[in-house]
Design a protein around this motif. Structure first.
Motif, mmCIF file in Angstrom:
data_model
loop_
_atom_site.group_PDB
_atom_site.id
_atom_site.type_symbol
_atom_site.label_atom_id
_atom_site.label_comp_id
_atom_site.label_asym_id
_atom_site.label_seq_id
_atom_site.Cartn_x
_atom_site.Cartn_y
_atom_site.Cartn_z
ATOM 1 N N TYR A 1 0.369 -15.846 11.004
ATOM 2 C CA TYR A 1 -0.171 -16.756 9.991
ATOM 3 C C TYR A 1 0.829 -17.811 9.514
ATOM 4 O O TYR A 1 0.442 -18.749 8.813
ATOM 5 C CB TYR A 1 -0.646 -15.954 8.770
ATOM 6 N N VAL A 2 2.107 -17.654 9.850
ATOM 7 C CA VAL A 2 3.137 -18.543 9.312
ATOM 8 C C VAL A 2 3.555 -19.551 10.366
ATOM 9 O O VAL A 2 3.829 -19.188 11.509
ATOM 10 C CB VAL A 2 4.366 -17.730 8.832
ATOM 11 N N PHE A 3 3.591 -20.822 9.978
ATOM 12 C CA PHE A 3 4.018 -21.850 10.923
ATOM 13 C C PHE A 3 4.777 -22.952 10.189
ATOM 14 O O PHE A 3 4.695 -23.084 8.960
ATOM 15 C CB PHE A 3 2.810 -22.457 11.652
ATOM 16 N N LYS A 4 5.515 -23.735 10.962
ATOM 17 C CA LYS A 4 6.258 -24.863 10.411
ATOM 18 C C LYS A 4 5.527 -26.146 10.772
ATOM 19 O O LYS A 4 5.061 -26.313 11.897
ATOM 20 C CB LYS A 4 7.677 -24.904 10.986
ATOM 21 N N GLY A 5 5.406 -27.027 9.806
ATOM 22 C CA GLY A 5 4.707 -28.268 10.084
ATOM 23 C C GLY A 5 5.104 -29.371 9.132
ATOM 24 O O GLY A 5 5.705 -29.136 8.079
ATOM 25 N N LEU A 6 4.775 -30.578 9.520
ATOM 26 C CA LEU A 6 4.970 -31.749 8.668
ATOM 27 C C LEU A 6 3.654 -32.007 7.971
ATOM 28 O O LEU A 6 2.606 -32.104 8.614
ATOM 29 C CB LEU A 6 5.372 -32.962 9.512
ATOM 30 N N LYS A 7 3.710 -32.134 6.655
ATOM 31 C CA LYS A 7 2.466 -32.277 5.923
ATOM 32 C C LYS A 7 2.743 -32.836 4.543
ATOM 33 O O LYS A 7 3.766 -32.513 3.931
ATOM 34 C CB LYS A 7 1.793 -30.901 5.796
ATOM 35 N N PRO A 8 1.832 -33.687 4.035
ATOM 36 C CA PRO A 8 2.018 -34.159 2.656
ATOM 37 C C PRO A 8 1.831 -33.018 1.670
ATOM 38 O O PRO A 8 0.830 -32.302 1.723
ATOM 39 C CB PRO A 8 0.908 -35.209 2.486
ATOM 40 N N VAL A 9 2.803 -32.854 0.818
ATOM 41 C CA VAL A 9 2.725 -31.852 -0.234
ATOM 42 C C VAL A 9 3.056 -32.544 -1.554
ATOM 43 O O VAL A 9 3.658 -33.626 -1.585
ATOM 44 C CB VAL A 9 3.726 -30.693 0.014
ATOM 45 N N ASN A 10 2.653 -31.914 -2.646
ATOM 46 C CA ASN A 10 3.031 -32.442 -3.954
ATOM 47 C C ASN A 10 4.550 -32.378 -4.071
ATOM 48 O O ASN A 10 5.136 -31.306 -3.937
ATOM 49 C CB ASN A 10 2.385 -31.618 -5.067
ATOM 50 N N TRP A 11 5.150 -33.512 -4.358
ATOM 51 C CA TRP A 11 6.620 -33.558 -4.360
ATOM 52 C C TRP A 11 7.126 -34.162 -5.661
ATOM 53 O O TRP A 11 6.687 -35.240 -6.079
ATOM 54 C CB TRP A 11 7.129 -34.392 -3.177
ATOM 55 N N CYS A 12 8.051 -33.433 -6.307
ATOM 56 C CA CYS A 12 8.678 -33.921 -7.543
ATOM 57 C C CYS A 12 10.096 -34.356 -7.234
ATOM 58 O O CYS A 12 10.896 -33.580 -6.701
ATOM 59 C CB CYS A 12 8.678 -32.827 -8.609
#
Length: 949
Positions: free
Chosen positions: A174-185
């Motif tokens: 179920y765990v993977f690494k990816g590039l993705k827009p996330v909420n960023w502070c």
């Protein structure tokens, strides 16, 4: 005149009228601790059916507030009610100890640039201190639990268990690494969970930007034209100018109609529905040359609007189709910077854009990379006006305005956050795992198998799971459980022995804590391979910490699970946890075990003031639990919790708590009356069997038995407000308004060992035994105090008892059954009303001054005649006479059909001992102020026979 007071059975108890709760409660807390009550409960319930309420850990930061108190009291009511119902109901309190707020507090106190190991040590120290502060507050509320052995997410065993939980999810794929827009502070320097984002008003630049068409022939064909009569541009509207440098596409809705509008200077591509409003905004006039569906515009390319200003922007922006385009504000065409918008990201990925192709010029601190054309090295918020100016110079700016709108902010720093594509670790919602089902499918099935209180929680959680994106579980902080992965430097792939290596790391963390990972040299685990791999430095999202407690607490540090697996019977938290702890626990439970980690969810609302306003210091409406405890007592706070509908917002204020204290006094004074009238009663010696009791006493015991059945059902279904109302009504109506008034004469004037008195005392004993246990989960301190004053052999604590089993029920065919006494109650209510009128008119001073004639129909006469001469004792009058209804032509009618009343002042003298007015007062010269009944009840007399009341 003789003094007959010493011949009366006057009530006496050491149970005080005033509870003095703020002074008395701390002593009871100490006593519970000294007697090790929690452990004794575990021993007493060993082998009983298990009920596990798993504690959602509060965050270890700051003193407890009213929301904390509400949550913990609700949990305590549940656990204590289950214990009284005969369950083994352990309660292990927990705390969430990692995460940004604590790290931020340490940075504020000690500075931002501490060595990481020192910062972690200070965080651990700070969290431990906060746990002790909050623990003291919870214990003072009367909450019973294993306070000496709570679970802390920062305990080494729990940190290690969390790593093992992650390993199980890695094993499941179920765990993977990816590039993705996330909420960023930018201030946190980290991704934020949805629960860490709040919305506030923000002022932004709103701009309309023209993108020149790079394929005029294709655009003309889409609109059915041979050629374009001039240059054409697609127009977008955005409130984030800083994203324009990262533009890589535009989106149109396939089903919207788009217009090609000739404004004289150039052709503009706009949604047909918005042409009029757009031209007005631009100060232009124009004519629509042709229209076309959005679907026909797919793949047509346009130039970046800044290409004419700087060659660094010489790239094309194709039109993609997207259902998320709306016809609200704007142009009907959405500019797409896939690194900075979730919808944009998915749209570009769907059209084949690789991770490597996505432009991401904004760094973690909010500053553009140095090599970005025109704006390199600038903070994005400061770059906004520069970008607007550059667009104007390029001739691409059609309109510019400033608007105020709701925008994402960090809940800690209160500063704007952005969507930003970063390399993160995710739990995939749509990755197929167990039995070929996706995690989303398993979680939705888990929701269907869960009981929700209130029921609307099911739809809320279902919607959140059905629509949620993949879960970003990585954070770029130092105070957190590490993601102990080794990545191949060349391929970026996880080490093939990752799960095995994670167990090796967990074993070390179990001994040394998370520091074991951060100081680990890869060669210690990888040997000669170490040079080929790099350690991941990310930490786990704190929602993963608490969301895996079903794994590392219920089957780890505090194994409390049922035999079939570590599934709690109940999770209980505020409604925000549908997107928080309930949510993360559901996902990890399904990923690890294939089912939700709970059988039921109970959700409570948030506290507001009496006007429905959120509590805030600026409004001066904050209710601090410490202040309430110090002025009114914890039991008043507990009673307020039980009295309020927790399914919605819960109003609390000083005035509301004062009203709650009034109800408390009613319950306390009722209990005091019951205890006072048990003077001289020894249950083992004086108890009268239910079948031998006087009829009215059997009724009140039956009434208590019915109420206990209702109370137990309400506790089982978590309807605490129903318990509050039913117990209060029982004290006010059945006891205070009827039974206790009626029995005073019998209690005080009959002989001490007579059946009349012992029957009554037996009933009072049953009622107080039951009542004290009904209220124990709610009014814990008061119930314990009552328990100590009940005569007879006592256990050391009421919480070592179960719900009282000494109550009995009237048989269905009882001559004086429930319907009989309900009718008597109605008649008494009507008589009381008329007596009050007579008192107000000055006819009588008290009820015993009166003689009442009841003119009744045949049905009422047949019923009331059963009481015989004892009807007057029920009505508390000196005489009560029944006459046919047709003889009461001049009598006063009542609201009760078939009943009229006539009240007169009794002409007889008052009995000094019973206060009745009787014709035979003074008939015996030896006792000139007593009636024959009172003389018979004197010590040595033959006594009085009572059968009904």
């Amino acid at each position: 005149m003789s003094d007959y007071k010493h011949t009366l059975n006057l009530p006496h108890t050491d149970f005080p009228m005033r509870g003095m709760l703020p002074k008395q409660e701390p002593g009871r807390v100490s006593r519970w601790q000294d007697m090790n009550l929690y452990q004794r409960l575990r021993e007493a319930r060993a082998g009983a059916p298990l009920f596990v309420l798993h504690d959602g850990p509060p965050y270890a930061n700051g003193s407890i507030h009213i929301g904390h108190a509400l949550d913990k009291i609700l949990k305590d009511i549940v656990v204590k009610s289950k214990t009284l119902a005969g369950f083994d109901a352990p309660y292990v309190p927990g705390w969430d100890c990692h995460g940004l707020p604590i790290e931020h507090k340490v940075e504020t106190t000690h500075g931002k640039h501490l060595p990481a190991d020192q910062a972690r040590a200070l965080c651990r120290e700070y969290a431990a201190a906060q746990v002790e502060v909050q623990k003291e507050g919870f214990v003072r509320l009367g909450v019973q639990g294993d306070w000496d052995h709570p679970y802390l997410t920062m305990n080494f065993a729990n940190e290690a268990g969390e790593i093992r939980a992650l390993a199980e999810m890695v094993k499941g794929g179920y765990v993977f690494k990816g590039l993705k827009p996330v909420n960023w502070c930018f201030d946190c320097g980290s991704a934020l969970a949805e629960a860490e984002v709040e919305y506030q008003d923000k002022q932004s630049d709103a701009i309309d930007v023209a993108f020149p068409c790079a394929q005029p022939e294709a655009l003309a064909a889409a609109f059915g034209l041979d050629t374009l009569p001039g240059s054409a541009s697609a127009v977008i509207w955005t409130t984030t100018p800083w994203t324009i440098p990262a533009n890589q596409a535009m989106n149109v809705h396939p089903e919207f109609t788009y217009a090609l509008v000739d404004t004289g200077e150039r052709l503009l591509l706009l949604a047909e529905a918005l042409v009029e409003s757009c031209l007005a905004r631009y100060g232009l006039e124009g004519e629509t040359l042709a229209t076309a569906p959005g679907a026909s515009l797919e793949h047509i390319a346009f130039e970046h609007p800044l290409a004419t200003v700087d060659a660094g922007y010489a790239r094309r922006s194709p039109l993609y189709l997207a259902d998320y385009v709306e016809l609200g504000a704007g142009t009907g065409i959405v500019h797409s910077a896939p690194a900075y918008g979730e919808d944009d990201f998915h749209s570009c990925r769907r059209y084949g854009m690789s991770f490597d192709e996505i432009l991401n010029p904004v760094q973690g601190n909010g500053v553009y990379v140095d090599d970005l054309a025109l704006f390199g090295g600038m903070m994005i918020w400061k770059a906004n006006p520069q970008i607007v100016t550059a667009l104007e110079e390029a001739g691409a700016l059609l309109a510019h305005d400033e608007i105020t709108h709701s925008y994402m902010h960090c809940w800690r720093h209160k500063t704007p956050v952005i969507y930003r594509a970063t390399a993160q670790w995710f739990v995939g919602m749509d990755i197929r795992g167990r039995e070929g089902k996706t995690l989303r499918e398993q979680a939705l099935a888990g929701i269907e198998a869960t009981q929700f209180t209130p029921s609307w929680g099911k739809a809320r959680l279902h919607s959140m799971i059905a629509n949620r994106p993949d879960w970003c579980i990585s954070r770029q902080r130092s105070w957190g459980v590490p993601i102990p992965f080794f990545l191949h430097k060349a391929s970026g792939e996880l080490h093939p022995r990752t799960v095995e290596l994670m167990e090796a790391v967990a074993s070390r963390v179990e001994v040394e804590g998370i520091e074991a990972w951060f100081k680990l040299d890869p060669s210690e685990l990888l040997g000669d391979e170490a040079d080929q791999y790099e350690k991941v430095t990310d930490t786990l999202d704190v929602w993963f910490d608490s969301g895996t407690t079903h794994f590392h607490v219920l089957r780890g540090s505090h194994p409390l699970g049922h035999a079939e697996g570590p599934r709690a019977d109940l999770y209980l938290e505020g409604s925000d946890q549908h997107r928080g702890w309930f949510h993360s626990s559901l996902l990890t439970g399904c990923a690890i075990d294939g089912h939700a980690p709970y059988r039921a969810l109970l959700t409570h609302g948030f506290t507001v003031d009496e006007k429905g306003r959120k509590q805030s210091k600026s409004l001066g409406n904050v209710v601090a639990p410490q202040k309430v405890i110090d002025t009114l007592g914890a039991d008043i706070l507990r009673l307020w919790v039980a009295s309020t509908d927790y399914s919605g917002e819960m109003a609390v204020s000083d005035e509301i708590l004062k009203r709650t204290a009034d109800v408390y006094r009613r319950i306390r004074n009722t209990s005091r009356f019951l205890l006072g009238n048990l003077t001289g009663f020894e249950p083992a010696r004086d108890m009268v069997a239910f079948e031998e009791m006087i009829a009215l006493d059997r009724w009140v015991v039956d009434r208590a038995a019915l109420l206990q059945e209702s109370v137990e059902a309400a506790y089982a279904e978590y309807r605490f407000r129903d318990i509050y109302q039913q117990v209060h009504d029982f004290c006010a109506r059945d006891l205070g308004g009827f039974y206790l008034d009626v029995i005073k004469d019998r209690q005080y004037t009959t002989q001490p060992d007579s059946l009349a008195r012992r029957s009554c005392q037996s009933a009072l004993y049953h009622v107080i035994e039951a009542l004290s246990r009904w209220i124990a989960p709610i009014l814990s301190f008061t119930a314990e105090e009552i328990h100590e004053h009940i005569p007879g052999a006592r256990s050391d604590s009421i919480f070592l008892e179960t719900f009282y089993d000494g109550l009995a029920r009237l048989p269905a065919d009882a001559e004086m059954g429930r319907d009989f006494w309900e009718t008597v109650l109605a008649v008494k209510h009507a008589v009381n009303k008329r007596l009050e009128e007579a008192r107000n008119d000055g006819l009588i001073k008290g009820a015993l001054d009166s003689e009442v004639t009841l003119f009744v129909d045949e049905a009422q006469r047949a019923l009331l005649e059963k009481l015989g001469d004892e009807l007057r004792f029920v009505l508390i009058t000196s005489e009560a006479t029944l006459r046919p209804l047709n003889e009461g032509a001049d009598a006063q009618p009542t609201e009760l059909e078939g009943l009229k009343l006539a009240v007169r002042l009794s002409p007889y003298e008052k009995d000094e001992r019973s206060w009745e007015r009787r014709a035979d007062v003074g008939a015996d010269p030896a006792h000139p102020t007593l009636s024959a009944r009172s003389i018979a009840n004197l010590p040595g007399g033959p006594g009085e026979v009572r059968r009904y009341a």
